[in-house]
Design an enzyme around this catalytic site. Structure first.
Site, PDB file in Angstrom:
ATOM      1  N   GLU A   1       1.101  -1.107   0.014  1.00  0.00           N
ATOM      2  CA  GLU A   1      -0.180   0.037  -0.014  1.00  0.00           C
ATOM      3  C   GLU A   1       0.830   1.097  -0.232  1.00  0.00           C
ATOM      4  O   GLU A   1       1.980   1.047   0.022  1.00  0.00           O
ATOM      5  CB  GLU A   1      -0.917   0.074   1.254  1.00  0.00           C
TER       6      GLU A   1
ATOM      7  N   HIS B   1      -4.410   2.122   7.603  1.00  0.00           N
ATOM      8  CA  HIS B   1      -3.126   1.868   8.247  1.00  0.00           C
ATOM      9  C   HIS B   1      -2.400   3.068   8.410  1.00  0.00           C
ATOM     10  O   HIS B   1      -2.223   3.898   7.975  1.00  0.00           O
ATOM     11  CB  HIS B   1      -2.245   0.701   7.753  1.00  0.00           C
TER      12      HIS B   1
END
Length: 290
Positions: free
Chosen positions: A209, A248
């Site tokens: 990511e 996150h």
């Protein structure tokens, strides 16, 4: 073959008698994971879910030969739990806890570097070797045994990738959820290296990511390794606005190389088969595997 966990792993659960520890221990035991006990300070000598409870990790190591732990300890105490496990000689430490203070993780990470152990997480779904051991919170029924390894920062995308691989008639050697925090024990590169070096893994799915340099570092290592095992890569967060944390804590774009576009370019230049949508992971694996 597998990496990190298998049917011979002797697993303990830190935070065993808490609600999270209890729920997921039941699931892991039902899956067939070799859980040999758990740790809850002050409850040593009791039994929980038919397994012994110990006051300390060293007690569990000495009495039942524990070599792997999964941590469901609250954030304020989780780094201490990691260090206690490392000190006791546990070889694989899987930390599910989300929200551990960064300063605590800096200390814990430095501490375990001096010891012969592997930390997975924190803020991760764990590790699964299908048909042998599930040391984590993933839905075990999604995973079937096979020859594809998975490394992922995202828990949900780990399950999604596994499901797609299985629907293509393939299966998984080991899936490693490395976690999405800024400071984690095992990097994408280290996890990729484990699977590339595993004799039974013929292909690896790498899910990353935005934010940080873990995926470019892994891609550069892969290119330099000269490995003929294919890697299928995906980067989540392409539409996230720069400078804002999305999901996150580690997924924040700090510079030009942290964007999804930059990471995908580096991965492609390194010989990784990059897909632009998570929906394409399974079909790309099938295509590459012939």
């Amino acid at each position: 073959m597998s990496v990190l966990v298998n049917k011979d792993s002797k697993v303990i659960v830190q935070g065993f008698t808490g609600s999270e520890g209890t729920f997921h221990s039941e699931q892991m035991i039902e899956y067939g994971t070799n859980i040999v006990g758990g740790v809850t300070p002050g409850k040593g000598g009791q039994e929980h879910l038919g397994k012994p409870v110990f006051n300390t990790v060293i007690d569990a190591v000495l009495q039942v030969g524990a070599d792997t732990t999964i941590i469901f300890v609250p954030p304020a105490f989780a780094a201490d739990a990691i260090m206690e496990a490392a000190e006791a000689g546990i070889k694989v430490i899987i930390t599910i806890t989300e929200g551990i203070p960064v300063a605590d993780m800096v200390k814990a990470n430095n501490y375990i570097k001096e010891r012969n152990c592997t930390l997975i997480g924190p803020n991760c779904p764990g590790v699964i070797t299908p048909g042998e051991a599930k040391v984590g919170i993933m839905p075990g029924f999604v995973f079937k045994k096979g020859n594809i390894g998975i490394v992922s920062k995202s828990g949900t995308l780990t399950y999604e990738a596994a499901d797609q691989v299985v629907r293509q008639g393939l299966g998984i050697t080991t899936a490693i959820g490395i976690g999405g925090d800024p400071i984690i024990g095992t990097t994408t590169k280290q996890a990729i290296q484990m699977l590339i070096e595993d004799k039974e893994t013929d292909c690896v799915v790498m899910i990353g990511e935005i934010g940080g340099q873990l995926e470019p570092d892994a891609a550069k290592w892969y290119k330099e390794s000269g490995s003929s095992k294919p890697i299928i890569g995906f980067i989540a967060g392409e539409t996230a606005p720069a400078g804002r944390t999305m999901g996150h804590a580690g997924a924040i774009v700090g510079g030009a190389d942290d964007t999804a576009q930059a990471k995908k370019r580096i991965m492609r230049e390194s010989g990784i088969h990059v897909v632009d949508s998570p929906a394409e992971i399974g079909s790309k694996v099938k295509e590459v595997m012939g």
